[in-house]
Design a protein around this motif. Structure first.
Motif, PDB file in Angstrom:
ATOM      1  N   GLY A  19      37.589  40.689  36.011  1.00 39.27           N
ATOM      2  CA  GLY A  19      38.850  41.391  35.805  1.00 39.27           C
ATOM      3  C   GLY A  19      39.124  42.557  36.736  1.00 39.27           C
ATOM      4  O   GLY A  19      40.132  43.245  36.607  1.00 39.27           O
ATOM      5  N   LYS A  22      39.713  40.804  41.905  1.00 38.96           N
ATOM      6  CA  LYS A  22      39.290  39.937  43.020  1.00 38.96           C
ATOM      7  C   LYS A  22      40.398  38.970  43.436  1.00 38.96           C
ATOM      8  O   LYS A  22      40.687  38.812  44.614  1.00 38.96           O
ATOM      9  CB  LYS A  22      38.056  39.105  42.606  1.00 38.96           C
ATOM     10  CG  LYS A  22      36.856  39.928  42.203  1.00 38.96           C
ATOM     11  CD  LYS A  22      35.732  39.056  41.696  1.00 38.96           C
ATOM     12  CE  LYS A  22      35.997  38.437  40.328  1.00 38.96           C
ATOM     13  NZ  LYS A  22      36.131  39.416  39.233  1.00 38.96           N
ATOM     14  N   THR A  23      40.975  38.317  42.420  1.00 35.89           N
ATOM     15  CA  THR A  23      42.006  37.325  42.740  1.00 35.89           C
ATOM     16  C   THR A  23      43.224  37.998  43.364  1.00 35.89           C
ATOM     17  O   THR A  23      43.757  37.535  44.372  1.00 35.89           O
ATOM     18  CB  THR A  23      42.401  36.535  41.468  1.00 35.89           C
ATOM     19  OG1 THR A  23      41.216  35.941  40.929  1.00 35.89           O
ATOM     20  CG2 THR A  23      43.401  35.446  41.778  1.00 35.89           C
ATOM     21  N   THR A  24      43.632  39.124  42.779  1.00 40.75           N
ATOM     22  CA  THR A  24      44.781  39.859  43.309  1.00 40.75           C
ATOM     23  C   THR A  24      44.538  40.263  44.768  1.00 40.75           C
ATOM     24  O   THR A  24      45.381  40.037  45.643  1.00 40.75           O
ATOM     25  CB  THR A  24      45.036  41.133  42.467  1.00 40.75           C
ATOM     26  OG1 THR A  24      45.106  40.757  41.096  1.00 40.75           O
ATOM     27  CG2 THR A  24      46.311  41.819  42.877  1.00 40.75           C
ATOM     28  N   ILE A 301      50.381  41.581  38.507  1.00 35.05           N
ATOM     29  CA  ILE A 301      50.703  41.206  39.874  1.00 35.05           C
ATOM     30  C   ILE A 301      50.588  39.705  40.033  1.00 35.05           C
ATOM     31  O   ILE A 301      49.508  39.134  39.905  1.00 35.05           O
ATOM     32  CB  ILE A 301      49.727  41.891  40.853  1.00 35.05           C
ATOM     33  CG1 ILE A 301      49.744  43.414  40.642  1.00 35.05           C
ATOM     34  CG2 ILE A 301      50.073  41.566  42.298  1.00 35.05           C
ATOM     35  CD1 ILE A 301      48.493  44.106  41.135  1.00 35.05           C
TER      36      ILE A 301
HETATM   37  N1  ATP Z   1      46.472  47.683  40.559  1.00 35.53           N
HETATM   38  C1  ATP Z   1      46.886  46.934  39.535  1.00 35.53           C
HETATM   39  N2  ATP Z   1      47.932  47.323  38.778  1.00 35.53           N
HETATM   40  C2  ATP Z   1      48.345  46.564  37.739  1.00 35.53           C
HETATM   41  N3  ATP Z   1      47.804  45.406  37.373  1.00 35.53           N
HETATM   42  C3  ATP Z   1      46.753  44.968  38.084  1.00 35.53           C
HETATM   43  C4  ATP Z   1      46.245  45.686  39.213  1.00 35.53           C
HETATM   44  N4  ATP Z   1      45.206  44.974  39.731  1.00 35.53           N
HETATM   45  C5  ATP Z   1      45.066  43.878  38.979  1.00 35.53           C
HETATM   46  N5  ATP Z   1      46.011  43.858  37.986  1.00 35.53           N
HETATM   47  C6  ATP Z   1      46.156  42.830  36.946  1.00 35.53           C
HETATM   48  O1  ATP Z   1      44.900  42.715  36.266  1.00 35.53           O
HETATM   49  C7  ATP Z   1      44.609  41.381  35.935  1.00 35.53           C
HETATM   50  C8  ATP Z   1      43.266  40.968  36.506  1.00 35.53           C
HETATM   51  O2  ATP Z   1      43.333  40.942  37.927  1.00 35.53           O
HETATM   52  P1  ATP Z   1      42.652  39.779  38.774  1.00 35.53           P
HETATM   53  O3  ATP Z   1      42.969  38.455  38.165  1.00 35.53           O
HETATM   54  O4  ATP Z   1      43.000  39.985  40.180  1.00 35.53           O
HETATM   55  O5  ATP Z   1      41.131  40.122  38.511  1.00 35.53           O
HETATM   56  P2  ATP Z   1      39.852  39.223  38.830  1.00 35.53           P
HETATM   57  O6  ATP Z   1      38.786  40.154  39.280  1.00 35.53           O
HETATM   58  O7  ATP Z   1      40.219  38.106  39.717  1.00 35.53           O
HETATM   59  O8  ATP Z   1      39.513  38.650  37.389  1.00 35.53           O
HETATM   60  P3  ATP Z   1      38.444  37.492  37.024  1.00 35.53           P
HETATM   61  O9  ATP Z   1      37.110  38.171  37.041  1.00 35.53           O
HETATM   62  O10 ATP Z   1      38.870  37.059  35.662  1.00 35.53           O
HETATM   63  O11 ATP Z   1      38.587  36.438  38.063  1.00 35.53           O
HETATM   64  C9  ATP Z   1      45.773  40.554  36.457  1.00 35.53           C
HETATM   65  O12 ATP Z   1      46.668  40.320  35.424  1.00 35.53           O
HETATM   66  C10 ATP Z   1      46.395  41.442  37.513  1.00 35.53           C
HETATM   67  O13 ATP Z   1      47.789  41.221  37.670  1.00 35.53           O
END
Ligand code: ATP
Ligand code: MG
Lengths: 316, 94
Positions: A19, A22-24, A301
């Motif tokens: 969370g 990473k994906t963002t 995002i």
């Molecule tokens: N700077 C930010 N401001 C607002 N929302 C954010 C921000 N960064 C990430 N998010 C939101 O937080 C959530 C998690 O982000 P993301 O999916 O990129 O994380 P991740 O590390 O890929 O998660 P996972 O470990 O589940 O793969 C998403 O809904 C994303 O839109």
């Protein structure tokens, strides 16, 4: 991300706690690079895929074009494993009777259920994908699974190498003993001049070695950790960095996500205070590794429009 | 390709079973046979219940060994204690 050094790398990995973003980060980074004119493949190694969600379209186990210069793929371990097992069953059918085939099938199916299968299948596909660098992709960006998974993915080649190494060693010992024996047996000598199995094992070893050298060679790859300015994130990131270091893999940068900026409510100003402390800790702990930060945005995002707007500003 | 493999593998099992007239062979053969069991154990130990984190990658080599698997499993199950001892040497777990 404006960091010039990162632009010279071929493989860029975004890693971090579940969370953390990473994906963002990987999606917006890949999109930005593609728009600079690089041919980019964005790969998700996380079995719980979310590239499809962030780009609001189906992305699957085959590379698919998102827009000019940008392709994406979500590795599907179950699908890859099924394909692999099917191929093996078929070549077994060619060699032995159907009775033995049935017997062996049972064993293969049991092996198919063992816990390491998904990770192995991901790793196998990972090797195949890394091979595509230069042709046709200029750069490959990886959206990885949460820390634990990714650490295993990165350290897998080393383990596999030592396993293959031992296989080669044993096999050579057997062959050498036979060679010794063959000094007095002409017909045996002729038959053991070369061993095709050794060649096959060595070919496999080459692949594992290649992945490890890609991961360890700083000219080729770049690993970026994304973290929130929170206590557990800091600790997990520091642990991961030192574990990778033990395996000869250097982490190149970190991005700090969800920075609280224009805040005026009482609740959040307390939160901001704590974050300020954590940010100071991050600055002392990771120093020049910090390559950017992202403010906490008012909304989630997803979609190209919001991805475009993400800027990995240099930390002040 | 396949024939080439079958051929080379058959030579080894022929050798281990004593098909070649080799002087002072029994010692060499015994040693080769042990090493070959080691080799098979590293590849297909999980068929005998020894967990092998690399079994997925070992399957790639399975088609080459299917014909020998049965006799190997029989032989090795007679020597169960040796197997246990050998498996102990492999710090497989990660
Ligand atoms: N700077 C930010 N401001 C607002 N929302 C954010 C921000 N960064 C990430 N998010 C939101 O937080 C959530 C998690 O982000 P993301 O999916 O990129 O994380 P991740 O590390 O890929 O998660 P996972 O470990 O589940 O793969 C998403 O809904 C994303 O839109
Ligand atoms: Mg994700």
């Amino acid at each position: 991300m404006t960091n010039e050094k990162i632009l010279t790398k071929k493989f860029i990995f975004f890693a971090g706690k579940g969370g953390s973003g990473k994906t963002t980060c990987s999606a917006s980074f890949a999109l930005n690079l593609a728009r600079k004119g690089f041919k980019i493949l964005l790969v998700s190694t996380d079995p719980a895929h979310s590239l499809s969600h962030i780009f609001e379209r189906k992305i699957g186990s085959k590379e698919i074009k998102i827009e000019e210069n940008l392709w994406a793929i979500e590795i599907d371990p179950k699908k890859e494993a099924r394909k692999y097992i099917k191929k093996i069953k078929e070549s077994i059918k060619e060699v032995v009777s159907s009775v033995i085939v049935e017997e062996i099938k049972k064993q293969i199916d049991t092996a198919f259920l063992s816990p390491g299968v998904e990770e192995s299948a991901i790793f196998d596909k990972f090797i195949e994908i890394m091979d595509k660098i230069g042709n046709p992709y200029d750069k490959i960006v990886f959206d990885t699974a949460p820390t634990g998974h990714t650490l295993r993915l990165f350290t897998f080649p080393e383990l596999l190498e030592s396993w293959i190494e031992r296989l080669i060693e044993r096999r050579l010992q057997v062959i050498n003993l036979m060679k010794m024996a063959s000094k007095v047996d002409e017909s045996l000598r002729k038959k053991i001049e070369r061993d095709p199995l050794i060649e096959l094992l060595k070919k496999r070893r080459e692949k594992f070695l290649l992945v490890r050298s890609y991961l360890q060679n700083k000219k080729n790859s770049c690993i970026i950790f994304v973290l929130d300015a929170e206590r557990l994130s800091i600790l997990e990131t520091a642990d991961a960095i030192s574990l990778l270091k033990k395996h000869g893999i250097e982490v190149d940068g970190i991005i700090i996500n969800r920075i609280l900026t224009k805040i005026n409510s009482k609740f959040f100003s307390k939160r901001k205070e704590i974050q300020k402390k954590n940010l100071d800790e991050i600055k002392t702990k990771f120093k020049e590794m910090i390559i950017g930060y992202i403010p906490l945005l008012e909304s989630d995002i997803y979609g190209k429009e919001s991805l475009e707007k993400i800027k990995f500003d240099k930390f002040k | 390709m396949k024939n080439k493999f079958k051929h080379s593998l058959a030579v080894i099992s022929d050798f281990l079973e004593g098909a070649f007239k080799v002087k002072a062979s029994s010692i060499i053969r015994k040693e080769a046979s042990d090493l070959n069991d080691d080799f098979m154990l590293l590849l297909f130990g999980d068929f005998l219940g020894i967990p092998n984190p690399f079994s997925y990658f070992a399957l790639e080599f399975l088609p080459l060994f299917v014909e020998e698997l049965e006799s190997w499993e029989k032989r090795i199950s007679i020597r169960k204690s040796i197997v246990a001892e050998k498996a102990g040497q492999y710090d497989f777990c990660c």
